[in-house]
Motif scaffolding. Structure first.
Motif, short mmCIF file in Angstrom:
data_model
loop_
_atom_site.label_atom_id
_atom_site.label_comp_id
_atom_site.label_asym_id
_atom_site.label_seq_id
_atom_site.Cartn_x
_atom_site.Cartn_y
_atom_site.Cartn_z
N ARG A 44 0.84 -1.22 0.00
CA ARG A 44 0.00 0.00 0.00
C ARG A 44 0.87 1.26 0.00
NH1 ARG A 44 -3.73 -2.78 3.04
NH2 ARG A 44 -2.61 -2.42 4.96
N ALA A 45 1.88 1.27 0.85
CA ALA A 45 2.76 2.43 0.94
C ALA A 45 3.51 2.65 -0.38
CB ALA A 45 3.75 2.26 2.10
N THR A 48 1.04 3.92 -3.08
CA THR A 48 0.69 5.32 -2.79
C THR A 48 1.82 6.24 -3.25
OG1 THR A 48 -0.72 4.70 -0.94
CG2 THR A 48 0.12 6.96 -0.96
N LYS A 49 3.04 5.87 -2.92
CA LYS A 49 4.18 6.69 -3.34
C LYS A 49 4.29 6.71 -4.86
CE LYS A 49 8.99 7.57 -2.57
NZ LYS A 49 10.09 7.38 -1.65
N ARG A 51 1.91 6.39 -7.08
CA ARG A 51 0.85 7.26 -7.63
C ARG A 51 1.18 8.74 -7.42
NH1 ARG A 51 -4.94 5.00 -7.63
NH2 ARG A 51 -4.57 2.83 -8.10
N ASN A 52 1.77 9.07 -6.28
CA ASN A 52 2.10 10.47 -5.98
C ASN A 52 3.27 10.98 -6.81
OD1 ASN A 52 0.07 10.61 -4.07
ND2 ASN A 52 1.42 10.15 -2.36
N ILE A 101 -4.59 -0.11 -4.96
CA ILE A 101 -4.06 -0.17 -3.59
C ILE A 101 -4.77 -1.31 -2.89
CG2 ILE A 101 -3.87 1.06 -1.41
CD1 ILE A 101 -3.77 3.65 -3.02
#
Length: 102
Positions: A44-45, A48-49, A51-52, A101
């Motif tokens: 997940r982390a 997320t990174k 995608r950012n 995610i």
């Protein structure tokens, strides 16, 4: 989580040298480890990174994006380990579809 660090990490006498130019490779490694171990929190982390940061240029090459570098590293790690990172490898294209995610 050291693999996902943006900068160098120093904690209680432990120092992790994390240069920016190796960040896409470290993210691909984090995904590989997460999938190998079934660690959904790490995956997940990492997603997320990804995608950012995905549409940011990597280092000094404005035409080479973070997601494309992750895709290149993912292809290499898949060949070396046999662990499926094909969804990350697809991020090389013009219309990327980021992983869900978990």
């Amino acid at each position: 989580m050291l693999l996902l660090a943006d900068t160098h990490v120093r904690r209680n006498g432990v120092w992790s040298f994390t240069p920016v130019n190796s960040e896409p490779a470290r993210l691909a490694k984090a995904m590989l480890l997460a999938r190998q171990c079934g660690d959904q929190e790490l995956e997940r982390a990492a997603v997320t990174k990804l995608r950012n940061r995905g549409e940011e240029p990597v280092a000094r090459r404005p035409d080479y994006l973070f997601r494309q570098a992750v895709a290149d590293w993912s292809r290499q790690y898949t060949k070396a380990t046999g662990i499926d990172l094909s969804d990350l490898a697809k991020l090389k294209g013009k219309l990327p579809q980021y992983p869900e995610i978990p």
